[in-house]
Write a protein that holds these residues in place. Structure first.
Motif, short mmCIF file in Angstrom:
data_model
loop_
_atom_site.label_atom_id
_atom_site.label_comp_id
_atom_site.label_asym_id
_atom_site.label_seq_id
_atom_site.Cartn_x
_atom_site.Cartn_y
_atom_site.Cartn_z
N ALA A 8 0.87 -1.17 0.00
CA ALA A 8 0.00 0.00 0.00
C ALA A 8 0.90 1.22 0.00
O ALA A 8 2.08 1.13 0.37
N HIS A 27 -7.03 8.89 -1.34
CA HIS A 27 -5.78 8.48 -1.98
C HIS A 27 -5.25 9.67 -2.76
O HIS A 27 -5.79 10.05 -3.80
N LEU A 44 -5.20 -2.45 5.09
CA LEU A 44 -4.49 -1.31 4.54
C LEU A 44 -3.45 -0.78 5.53
O LEU A 44 -2.31 -0.48 5.15
N CYS A 48 0.55 -0.60 4.78
CA CYS A 48 1.24 0.69 4.74
C CYS A 48 2.60 0.62 5.45
O CYS A 48 3.49 1.41 5.18
N LEU A 87 -5.82 0.98 -4.17
CA LEU A 87 -5.23 1.29 -2.86
C LEU A 87 -4.06 0.38 -2.51
O LEU A 87 -3.27 0.70 -1.64
N VAL A 88 -3.98 -0.77 -3.18
CA VAL A 88 -2.92 -1.75 -2.93
C VAL A 88 -2.43 -2.22 -4.28
O VAL A 88 -3.21 -2.32 -5.24
#
Length: 91
Positions: A8, A27, A44, A48, A87-88
């Motif tokens: 992420a 984002h 998430l 991160c 997002l990933v």
């Protein structure tokens, strides 16, 4: 993608705000705001911190949450959703 490593963006690339049962995630790179429900925000947050394989992510989440049978497939499905949302990333 069993051997994929999921990543992420660093937390400075995201603005995260809890909203009752949802978590809003802005984002910065895409300019898109996503509304997530559990367990996506928790996944998430872990990703991160650094990239992990599916099994390593499952082990890491298992340290904080009581996970049951069938979790690997459910986690893979949530990861696919986060990848599709941008997002990933999987490498």
């Amino acid at each position: 993608m069993d051997d994929a490593v999921y990543r992420a963006p660093p937390t400075d690339g995201l603005l995260i705000a809890p909203l009752d049962e949802f978590t809003a995630v802005y984002h910065r790179a895409s300019g898109i705001t996503h509304l997530l429900t559990e367990p996506a925000p928790q996944i998430l947050a872990v990703l991160c911190e650094g990239g992990l394989s599916l099994d390593a992510l499952l082990d890491r989440l298992g340290q904080d949450y009581d996970l049951s049978d069938g979790t690997r497939e459910a986690l893979a499905a949530r990861l696919d959703e986060l990848v599709e949302a941008g997002l990933v990333e999987a490498a």
